[in-house]
Design a protein around this motif. Sequence first.
Motif, PDB file in Angstrom:
ATOM      1  N   ASP A   1      -7.043  -7.445  -4.960  1.00  0.00           N
ATOM      2  CA  ASP A   1      -7.708  -6.276  -4.842  1.00  0.00           C
ATOM      3  C   ASP A   1      -9.150  -6.040  -5.224  1.00  0.00           C
ATOM      4  O   ASP A   1      -9.458  -6.897  -6.298  1.00  0.00           O
TER       5      ASP A   1
ATOM      6  N   HIS B   1      -7.960   3.980  -3.534  1.00  0.00           N
ATOM      7  CA  HIS B   1      -7.261   4.328  -4.877  1.00  0.00           C
ATOM      8  C   HIS B   1      -7.951   5.589  -5.470  1.00  0.00           C
ATOM      9  O   HIS B   1      -7.254   6.283  -6.323  1.00  0.00           O
TER      10      HIS B   1
ATOM     11  N   GLN C   1       2.561   1.708  -3.319  1.00  0.00           N
ATOM     12  CA  GLN C   1       1.533   2.413  -4.078  1.00  0.00           C
ATOM     13  C   GLN C   1       1.524   3.854  -4.422  1.00  0.00           C
ATOM     14  O   GLN C   1       1.331   4.466  -5.086  1.00  0.00           O
ATOM     15  N   HIS C   2       1.992   4.529  -3.363  1.00  0.00           N
ATOM     16  CA  HIS C   2       2.004   5.893  -3.316  1.00  0.00           C
ATOM     17  C   HIS C   2       3.480   6.487  -3.296  1.00  0.00           C
ATOM     18  O   HIS C   2       3.803   7.709  -2.904  1.00  0.00           O
TER      19      HIS C   2
ATOM     20  N   GLY D   1      -8.312  -0.446 -12.532  1.00  0.00           N
ATOM     21  CA  GLY D   1      -8.829   0.644 -11.853  1.00  0.00           C
ATOM     22  C   GLY D   1     -10.480   0.763 -11.972  1.00  0.00           C
ATOM     23  O   GLY D   1     -11.469   1.531 -11.784  1.00  0.00           O
TER      24      GLY D   1
ATOM     25  N   HIS E   1     -10.900   0.116  -2.551  1.00  0.00           N
ATOM     26  CA  HIS E   1     -11.367   0.831  -3.848  1.00  0.00           C
ATOM     27  C   HIS E   1     -11.361   2.257  -3.596  1.00  0.00           C
ATOM     28  O   HIS E   1     -10.594   3.199  -4.312  1.00  0.00           O
TER      29      HIS E   1
ATOM     30  N   TYR F   1       0.930  -1.114  -0.070  1.00  0.00           N
ATOM     31  CA  TYR F   1       0.068  -0.113   0.016  1.00  0.00           C
ATOM     32  C   TYR F   1       0.878   1.225  -0.012  1.00  0.00           C
ATOM     33  O   TYR F   1       0.598   2.115  -0.852  1.00  0.00           O
TER      34      TYR F   1
ATOM     35  N   HIS G   1      -5.725   8.677  -6.467  1.00  0.00           N
ATOM     36  CA  HIS G   1      -5.853   9.362  -8.139  1.00  0.00           C
ATOM     37  C   HIS G   1      -6.352  10.852  -8.138  1.00  0.00           C
ATOM     38  O   HIS G   1      -5.726  11.371  -8.876  1.00  0.00           O
TER      39      HIS G   1
END
Length: 658
Positions: free
Chosen positions: A310, A54, A15-16, A315, A51, A12, A58
């Motif tokens: 996920d 994410h 992801q950033h 997406g 979800h 996680y 974004h």
Amino acid sequence: MPNRLATATSPYLLQHADNPVDWWEWGDDAFAEARRRDVPILLSVGYAACHWCHVMAHESFEDAGVATAVNARFVAVKVDREERPDVDAVYMAATTALTGQGGWPMTCFLTPDGEPFHCGTYYPREQFLALLDAVTEAWTEQRAAVVQQGSAITAAVAHRSARPTAEAFDDAALDRAARLVARDADPARGGFGGAPKFPPSMTLEHLLRHHARTGDPESLRLVGRTCEAMARGGIYDQLAGGFARYSVDAAWVVPHFEKMLYDNAQLLRVYLHLYRATGSAPAERVARETAGFLLSDLRTPEGGFASALDADTDGVEGLTYVWTPEQLVEVLGPGDGARAAQVLAVTPEGTFEHGASTLQLPDDPDPGWWPGVRDRLRAARALRPQPARDDKVVTAWNGLAIAALAEAGLLLGSPAYVDAARECAELVLRLHLVDGRLRRASRQGVVGSAPAVAADHGDLAEGLLALHQATGEARWLESAGDLLDVALARFGDDTGGFFDVADDADRLVSRPKDPTDGPEPAGQSSLAGALGTYAALTGSSRHREAAESAVAAAGGLARQVPRFAGWTLAVAEALAAGPLQVAVVGHDDGARAALERVARRSTAPGLVIAVGEPDSPGAPLLADRPLVDGRAAAYVCRGFVCDRPVTTAEDLAVMLGT
């Protein structure tokens, strides 16, 4: 340019790592930086399979304008709730207290001392920018009020965590809890409540144990109805096995598509125990398929189990899993495609979005037709884009998987499941134990720095004790005892309960202690269960007393809202029914195996089993248990009072009521 998260072990956080937001990991350095700059902390908590995490990433965290505002006015800290459940628990309590509800992503603003003064969850970009402006204005122009609010919230959360709730259980209290649970059940669709509807794993285990102890038929009916409804619904993967996190509707049709290890490990055990209690072929099938899902989709190269798949693919939520009638025809041809659409409740209108449907199984399909069709659909689906996998290995959840697979291997006659449980246990003990203390998680063979919480100790001990009973290997019993000794020394609250974090863990604004059984067992109840099992296997009165005290510590909660104390009540049922100790001694031959099969068919919730040669080292139940006239024998003890040994499977079945 990557930020400070580039070296994190959490998927996680990784992801950033390329966000323009200048993220820090949770730790003293981040708070020191906030004090140096005299700015608040922006704390963002989420997890890899989330979800809306994410979506917010974004919309906001990947946006240069938002990043400029955050970096100039705050120290931004990103936390994986699965890696740091202690941090999540403290600030989720604050979020719930302030807003009346919680969820992820969680967004909190803290003073440089860590006290929360504003909390929320998901914010769209424009609202988030406006919130940043408002918080900055309050921090610069109303500092005293902000600090006072933070102190008040912290005090309220600490007070709430420290509320005494101890009440011991008796048979009447356990009967009442089962009745209250049954009263809340959905009689038409199974489960409890309306939408969204979550698999009630621990409550189902509680009811199975209550039925086994008392014979209450309503408890068993409720479990059977719920398990059938879930297994026929879209929440269950009809092609590859495994359960999604929850259903967004009340009828189990449309899932939130993420698949969590902790859900599937617990549900595997529930369906396995339902099969043991009833002989249900559908329950056996779901147990096998769910075990297969764990091994095929979540197993890591190192031998552990990944945290989750996920909810999204590229997406888009559900992209991998949903079907239209036309897509079925494309894969299967006109005849089988139309038939599959009817069998799987795939309609022209769709049950999901854009005319697509989730796959359900309202009725049993033709067994001569369905397996081949299922294989073809599964193969076609494998060619679609697949959801990302959070391959973090979490100690507690791997403990749940070890327990489920160890039991499944024996009850389903699949040694490969036991082998997988053994390999996982070896990995966790080798990698996650550092200088005698347990760590929370690892990834790709590298252990993280976050210390283990109470649930890690309890769930891993639970798994090791199940593995000991499955294999007879002494090392698992010994390791479980070591974990429980650490828990008793470091996590106890001096009133019989347990804090969620150790007494030497990082200092938070409050020391979390939540007895609520949510999607996974609470730290306190997981330790209670493992302590009770360890006591039954070893005869230790100290561990038995600790188990009883831990259950009593959540007694008030269990009486008021028993559905939120499912594992506490399951453990209470085991303590009320046990210990029931069965020692099967003999050479590794057919006679011993026959006795063992009978013992393992027992549904008694307080049952523990030891199988092996007489006086096998490291197995206290086998001590001083000789063969009988040279033959394999079973010794049955109830509450440490033993019956005469028996040498036939028929006699043992009578003694155990199987």
